[in-house]
Design a protein around this motif. Sequence first.
Motif, PDB file in Angstrom:
ATOM      1  N   MET A   8       1.036   0.053  12.854  1.00 22.68           N
ATOM      2  CA  MET A   8       2.334  -0.245  13.454  1.00 22.68           C
ATOM      3  C   MET A   8       3.126  -1.269  12.641  1.00 22.68           C
ATOM      4  N   GLY A   9       2.429  -2.127  11.925  1.00 20.77           N
ATOM      5  CA  GLY A   9       3.126  -3.205  11.233  1.00 20.77           C
ATOM      6  C   GLY A   9       3.494  -2.928   9.801  1.00 20.77           C
ATOM      7  N   ALA A  10       2.875  -1.902   9.173  1.00 22.03           N
ATOM      8  CA  ALA A  10       3.070  -1.694   7.738  1.00 22.03           C
ATOM      9  C   ALA A  10       4.526  -1.412   7.382  1.00 22.03           C
ATOM     10  N   THR A  11       5.109  -0.401   8.000  1.00 22.40           N
ATOM     11  CA  THR A  11       6.480  -0.014   7.655  1.00 22.40           C
ATOM     12  C   THR A  11       7.484  -1.126   7.942  1.00 22.40           C
ATOM     13  N   PRO A  12       7.474  -1.741   9.132  1.00 30.51           N
ATOM     14  CA  PRO A  12       8.417  -2.848   9.363  1.00 30.51           C
ATOM     15  C   PRO A  12       8.233  -4.004   8.386  1.00 30.51           C
ATOM     16  N   ALA A  13       6.995  -4.325   8.046  1.00 36.61           N
ATOM     17  CA  ALA A  13       6.749  -5.448   7.142  1.00 36.61           C
ATOM     18  C   ALA A  13       7.301  -5.164   5.750  1.00 36.61           C
ATOM     19  N   MET A  14       7.046  -3.961   5.231  1.00 38.82           N
ATOM     20  CA  MET A  14       7.532  -3.631   3.896  1.00 38.82           C
ATOM     21  C   MET A  14       9.053  -3.518   3.868  1.00 38.82           C
ATOM     22  N   ARG A  15       9.637  -2.998   4.938  1.00 39.97           N
ATOM     23  CA  ARG A  15      11.104  -2.940   5.005  1.00 39.97           C
ATOM     24  C   ARG A  15      11.703  -4.338   5.057  1.00 39.97           C
ATOM     25  N   LEU A  28       8.086  10.941  15.761  1.00 35.72           N
ATOM     26  CA  LEU A  28       8.203   9.552  16.213  1.00 35.72           C
ATOM     27  C   LEU A  28       8.468   8.606  15.044  1.00 35.72           C
ATOM     28  N   LYS A  29       9.256   9.072  14.064  1.00 32.10           N
ATOM     29  CA  LYS A  29       9.460   8.267  12.868  1.00 32.10           C
ATOM     30  C   LYS A  29      10.232   6.986  13.143  1.00 32.10           C
ATOM     31  N   ARG A  30      10.981   6.945  14.231  1.00 30.46           N
ATOM     32  CA  ARG A  30      11.667   5.706  14.594  1.00 30.46           C
ATOM     33  C   ARG A  30      10.727   4.707  15.241  1.00 30.46           C
ATOM     34  N   VAL A  31       9.547   5.195  15.587  1.00 32.72           N
ATOM     35  CA  VAL A  31       8.524   4.330  16.170  1.00 32.72           C
ATOM     36  C   VAL A  31       7.401   4.201  15.151  1.00 32.72           C
ATOM     37  N   ALA A  32       6.798   3.016  15.100  1.00 34.94           N
ATOM     38  CA  ALA A  32       5.696   2.801  14.159  1.00 34.94           C
ATOM     39  C   ALA A  32       4.458   3.534  14.664  1.00 34.94           C
ATOM     40  N   PHE A  33       4.344   4.809  14.274  1.00 34.49           N
ATOM     41  CA  PHE A  33       3.242   5.640  14.742  1.00 34.49           C
ATOM     42  C   PHE A  33       2.723   6.429  13.558  1.00 34.49           C
ATOM     43  N   ALA A  87     -19.984  -5.445   5.650  1.00 39.92           N
ATOM     44  CA  ALA A  87     -19.367  -4.163   5.999  1.00 39.92           C
ATOM     45  C   ALA A  87     -17.887  -4.315   6.324  1.00 39.92           C
ATOM     46  N   LEU A  88     -17.520  -5.426   6.938  1.00 39.02           N
ATOM     47  CA  LEU A  88     -16.140  -5.600   7.389  1.00 39.02           C
ATOM     48  C   LEU A  88     -15.259  -6.342   6.394  1.00 39.02           C
ATOM     49  N   ALA A  89     -15.839  -6.980   5.389  1.00 38.45           N
ATOM     50  CA  ALA A  89     -15.038  -7.809   4.488  1.00 38.45           C
ATOM     51  C   ALA A  89     -14.116  -7.009   3.568  1.00 38.45           C
ATOM     52  N   PRO A  90     -14.578  -5.914   2.918  1.00 39.80           N
ATOM     53  CA  PRO A  90     -13.690  -5.235   1.963  1.00 39.80           C
ATOM     54  C   PRO A  90     -12.544  -4.516   2.649  1.00 39.80           C
ATOM     55  N   THR A  91     -11.372  -4.593   2.028  1.00 39.32           N
ATOM     56  CA  THR A  91     -10.240  -3.823   2.519  1.00 39.32           C
ATOM     57  C   THR A  91     -10.439  -2.363   2.138  1.00 39.32           C
ATOM     58  N   ASP A  92      -9.732  -1.482   2.803  1.00 31.45           N
ATOM     59  CA  ASP A  92     -10.020  -0.058   2.696  1.00 31.45           C
ATOM     60  C   ASP A  92      -8.995   0.650   1.821  1.00 31.45           C
ATOM     61  N   PRO A  93      -9.427   1.400   0.797  1.00 32.49           N
ATOM     62  CA  PRO A  93      -8.479   2.170  -0.003  1.00 32.49           C
ATOM     63  C   PRO A  93      -8.039   3.455   0.675  1.00 32.49           C
ATOM     64  N   VAL A  94      -8.648   3.783   1.809  1.00 29.96           N
ATOM     65  CA  VAL A  94      -8.376   5.064   2.460  1.00 29.96           C
ATOM     66  C   VAL A  94      -7.226   4.953   3.459  1.00 29.96           C
ATOM     67  N   LEU A  95      -7.276   3.947   4.323  1.00 31.29           N
ATOM     68  CA  LEU A  95      -6.301   3.848   5.404  1.00 31.29           C
ATOM     69  C   LEU A  95      -5.098   2.965   5.066  1.00 31.29           C
ATOM     70  N   ALA A  96      -5.029   2.456   3.834  1.00 26.08           N
ATOM     71  CA  ALA A  96      -3.971   1.499   3.497  1.00 26.08           C
ATOM     72  C   ALA A  96      -2.823   2.149   2.737  1.00 26.08           C
ATOM     73  N   ALA A  97      -2.609   3.455   2.910  1.00 21.84           N
ATOM     74  CA  ALA A  97      -1.605   4.160   2.117  1.00 21.84           C
ATOM     75  C   ALA A  97      -0.200   3.605   2.322  1.00 21.84           C
ATOM     76  N   ASP A  98       0.109   3.135   3.529  1.00 25.71           N
ATOM     77  CA  ASP A  98       1.458   2.662   3.812  1.00 25.71           C
ATOM     78  C   ASP A  98       1.803   1.370   3.092  1.00 25.71           C
ATOM     79  N   VAL A  99       0.797   0.656   2.588  1.00 26.30           N
ATOM     80  CA  VAL A  99       1.066  -0.603   1.888  1.00 26.30           C
ATOM     81  C   VAL A  99       0.556  -0.539   0.452  1.00 26.30           C
ATOM     82  N   GLN A 100       0.340   0.678  -0.069  1.00 24.41           N
ATOM     83  CA  GLN A 100      -0.118   0.828  -1.442  1.00 24.41           C
ATOM     84  C   GLN A 100       0.966   1.447  -2.301  1.00 24.41           C
ATOM     85  N   VAL A 101       0.717   1.469  -3.608  1.00 24.54           N
ATOM     86  CA  VAL A 101       1.674   2.076  -4.519  1.00 24.54           C
ATOM     87  C   VAL A 101       1.783   3.561  -4.218  1.00 24.54           C
TER      88      VAL A 101
END
Length: 475
Positions: A451-458, A24-29, A134-148
Motif C-alpha cells: 500500500m505504501g510503495a506507490t505513494p512513497a515513490m510518487r 483499483l489503480k486509484r487505490v494502493a492495491f 530468515a527475516l533479516a534479508p529484504t526480498d527481491p521477489v515482492l519488492a518490484a514496486d520499489v525496484q528499478v
Amino acid sequence: MTADAAYLLVGVALLLAVILPTLLKRVAFSAPMALILTGVVVGFLPPFETTRLSPLEHPAITEHAAELCVIVALMGVGLALDRPLERTRASWRAWGSTWRLLAIAMPLCIAAVTILGWWAMGLPIAAALLLGAALAPTDPVLAADVQVGGPTTEQAEDVARHEDEGVRGSVDDGVRGDAEDGAVGDGSADGVHEGIDEHDEVRFALTSEGGLNDALAFPFVYAAIFLADEGPVSEWWLRWLGWEVVGKIALGVLFGYLGGKLLGRIAFRPRMTAFQFARNGEPLLALAGTLFVYGLTELVGGWGFLAVFVAALRLRAEERHDEYHVVMHEMVERLELLLTLLLLLALGVALGDGLLAHLTWQGAAVGLALIFVVRPLTAWLALGRQSDVDEEGNQSLGPRERIVTAFFGVRGIGSIYYLAYALQEADFPYAELLWSTVGFTILVSVVVHGMGATPAMRWLESVRDRPGRQEPSTP
C-alpha cells in the motif's frame, strides 16, 4: 481437492491478480495482496477443507518452490541493473548504499530479531537466531514496486554516443527526456525513463540490496543450524567462519563470474553461427543459465543465490547495451511473476488453513517491530548522513531518500525458503511458532509495503521535481 478444482482455483486467482490492481489503480492495491486475500478466502471454502497446504506438512515442496522463485528473481534483478560493478574505486563507491545496507543494516537486523525472539518470545537461542536470519534479508521477489524497472540499453547507447562526442551534462530531450540531477557511478550521463530509472538511488539501493542479501544471510542460517546441532559456538565458530562465510562466498562469486562470462560468450560472441542467441532473441538462455549456475555452484558447495546474481551482473557486462538483455529480462520477469503469484496463493490458503494458529502476541509484536522499528532504524543508521548529490556529482541518498529506503525492507519468499530449509536440516523447537511468526510478518509486509510503495515513490518524485528546490550541501 481434485485437479480440476486446482486448475479453477489457480485460474481465478491469477485473473484476480491481473484485474483487481488495474480496476483499483486509484487505490494502493497490489497483485500480491489480491493473491493472498484470495488464498485466505479459499482456505475457508468447503470444497478445499481437505486440502492441506501447510509448509509444516510439505516442507520439501515449500523449500524448492521458494528456492526456484528466488533464483529466477535474482537473475532478473541482476539483468535489470544498469550500474556496473567493476574493479575501480568509482564503481565500488557508486554501490556505497548497497554495502552499507549489507554490512551494517542486515547484521543489526539479525541481532535485533534474535534478541527479541529470545527475550520476548522465549525461543531458544538457536531458534531465535534462525528467526532473525530468515527475516533479516529484504526480498527481491515482492519488492518490484520499489525496484528499478529493467535494463535501459537504448538510453545507455545514446548516452555513450553523446559522451564520445564530448557532450557532458544533460542529454537532448529527443533522446532521453528531461535530465535528472546527478550521474550514476559508472560515469554515464543523467536521465530518467518514464519515472522508473536506476538513476533513482532509492530504487537502485533496494534492488541491489535484495540481489545480494539473500545469499549473505545464509551463513547466519547455518550458524543457527550449528547451534541447534553442534552446541556451543566455541565448538564450530572457526569452521563456520572459514567455510560458511569465506569459502562459500568465494565459490559463489567465482562460479557466478565464470558462469556469467560463459553465458555472455555464448550469447554475444559465439564461435558457431548456429549459436546466435542474441541475434535470434532466444530468451530461454537466461533461464537455462540461471539453473546451470545455481546447480553447479550448489554442487561444489558454494552459495548458489550469490552465484546467480553475480552471473547476471557478468552477463549484463559482456555486452551492456544489447537489446537482448531486455528480451531475457522480460521472460525472467514473467516467469518470476507467475511463480510468485502461485506461491502467494498457496501462502494465502495456508494462512486460512491455520498457519497463524500458533501465533502469540509476542511473535506478532516481533514481526511488527521488525517492519516498523528494527529495519527502518538500522537501515537509516547504516545509510548515514548523505547529501542528495555527492562531491563527485553522483546522485546520493538525501534525508527523504534515506527514510524511504530504510522503510521498504520487504519480507517475502526468501524468508519462506530459509525457514523451510533450516527446519529440514536440524531439529528446531517451536517450529509451529516460527512459521506463524514468519507468515504473519510476510502478510503485514505485503499489505503495508504494497500500500505504501506507490505513494512513497510518487512523493519522492514530486519533491525532486518541485520548482526551485535547493539541493542540500555536501556534509
